[in-house]
Design a protein around this motif. Structure first.
Motif, PDB file in Angstrom:
ATOM      1  N   PHE A  68     -21.321   5.359 -14.044  1.00 44.30           N
ATOM      2  CA  PHE A  68     -21.205   4.841 -15.400  1.00 44.30           C
ATOM      3  C   PHE A  68     -21.972   5.729 -16.372  1.00 44.30           C
ATOM      4  O   PHE A  68     -21.500   6.028 -17.471  1.00 44.30           O
ATOM      5  CB  PHE A  68     -21.736   3.396 -15.473  1.00 44.30           C
ATOM      6  CG  PHE A  68     -21.449   2.725 -16.786  1.00 44.30           C
ATOM      7  CD1 PHE A  68     -20.235   2.108 -17.019  1.00 44.30           C
ATOM      8  CD2 PHE A  68     -22.381   2.736 -17.809  1.00 44.30           C
ATOM      9  CE1 PHE A  68     -19.946   1.516 -18.236  1.00 44.30           C
ATOM     10  CE2 PHE A  68     -22.107   2.147 -19.036  1.00 44.30           C
ATOM     11  CZ  PHE A  68     -20.880   1.529 -19.248  1.00 44.30           C
ATOM     12  N   PRO A  87     -15.192  -3.831 -16.024  1.00 44.68           N
ATOM     13  CA  PRO A  87     -14.273  -2.697 -15.846  1.00 44.68           C
ATOM     14  C   PRO A  87     -12.931  -2.960 -16.531  1.00 44.68           C
ATOM     15  O   PRO A  87     -12.436  -4.085 -16.534  1.00 44.68           O
ATOM     16  CB  PRO A  87     -14.105  -2.610 -14.332  1.00 44.68           C
ATOM     17  CG  PRO A  87     -15.233  -3.389 -13.753  1.00 44.68           C
ATOM     18  CD  PRO A  87     -15.579  -4.436 -14.752  1.00 44.68           C
ATOM     19  N   GLN A 121     -17.733   4.768 -17.611  1.00 46.06           N
ATOM     20  CA  GLN A 121     -17.029   3.605 -17.066  1.00 46.06           C
ATOM     21  C   GLN A 121     -17.303   3.438 -15.572  1.00 46.06           C
ATOM     22  O   GLN A 121     -17.646   4.401 -14.895  1.00 46.06           O
ATOM     23  CB  GLN A 121     -15.524   3.703 -17.335  1.00 46.06           C
ATOM     24  CG  GLN A 121     -14.885   4.945 -16.784  1.00 46.06           C
ATOM     25  CD  GLN A 121     -13.411   5.025 -17.153  1.00 46.06           C
ATOM     26  OE1 GLN A 121     -12.897   4.192 -17.860  1.00 46.06           O
ATOM     27  NE2 GLN A 121     -12.740   6.044 -16.656  1.00 46.06           N
TER      28      GLN A 121
END
Lengths: 105, 155
Positions: free
Chosen positions: A57, A101, A62
């Motif tokens: 991340f 997510p 992400q």
């Protein structure tokens, strides 16, 4: 912004309970979120996933996909589903203090 | 809040990449949400679980209006292979795996895979022609039995 108390600590969260400020994350909070998600205790394999997700991340902005977790040799898909039953990536991201997510796979 | 979906059974009836992927993505996505998932492969959709075909599934460039090009161009040699390879590269970047890997991934995720008996008989296939992730060859009646209590999606 909604807040949530874990023991003596208060953290900022979104409507679904995902931490919105990663700097507030601690291992104690991770364990408390895990219990809420039905995981009684985080073992070494859980932590390995959580730490890899945080690293990814930080680098990519992400959470990694299941495929990426599998290909990077962190954990097989089968084990991931066993460790985080009922929604592995979502649960692992929540425990890791990351946002929900967005990917489809 | 509406009641959560607990179970889906998805039928993949079409061949080609655009026929096979939607069902794979939806079944995998179901498992990611903790939803029980079954995949039933029928007709040309069966290619996705036949060992010697699953790695060679292409995108149709002829008679496919979604390709945004004249069908006559699609007839050119190598056009389908080129379109397929371009698409695969793009998909790989967004972490959508090639068909054989995808089948392995959904099976590892706990999705159950079934082959349609009528199609298996029609194409004269045997259990050993299928990838090991296939649970069994079942008829329509058995499919409904397995799908009972959940939603059915036809693709």
């Amino acid at each position: 912004m909604p807040q949530k108390n874990y023991g003596a600590t208060t953290v900022d969260v979104d409507a679904e309970g995902y931490l919105t400020d990663f700097s507030q994350w601690t291992r104690e909070i991770a364990s408390a979120v895990a219990r809420e998600e039905g995981i009684a205790e985080l073992g070494p394999a859980h932590w390995k996933v959580v730490e890899f997700m945080q690293k990814e991340f930080k680098e990519n902005g992400q959470a990694p996909s299941i495929r990426r977790l599998n290909k990077s040799g962190v954990i097989t898909t089968k084990e991931l589903y066993e460790l985080f039953p009922g929604g592995p990536v979502k649960k692992a991201a929540k425990i890791a203090g990351l946002k929900k997510p967005e990917g489809c796979v | 809040m509406n009641e959560k979906i607990k179970k889906v059974s998805i039928i993949i009836s079409k061949g080609g990449l655009d026929g096979v992927y939607p069902g794979l993505i939806m079944s995998n996505g179901a498992r990611m949400e903790g939803i029980e998932a079954n995949l039933f492969f029928t007709f040309f959709g069966l290619d996705a679980i036949v060992k010697k075909r699953m790695g060679k599934i292409k995108i149709a460039t002829v008679g496919n209006p979604g390709m945004h090009m004249a069908s006559i161009l699609g007839l050119l040699p190598g056009m389908s292979a080129m379109a397929t390879s371009m698409m695969k590269k793009t998909m790989d970047k967004i972490d959508i795996p090639p068909v054989p890997e995808f089948i392995e991934m959904v099976a590892d995720a706990g999705c159950k895979l079934y082959a349609c008996k009528a199609t298996v008989d029609m194409f004269k296939l045997k259990k050993e022609d299928f990838c090991p992730q296939v649970d069994s060859i079942i008829n329509v009646g058995k499919f409904y039995e397995i799908a009972a209590g959940g939603h059915i999606i036809f693709t």
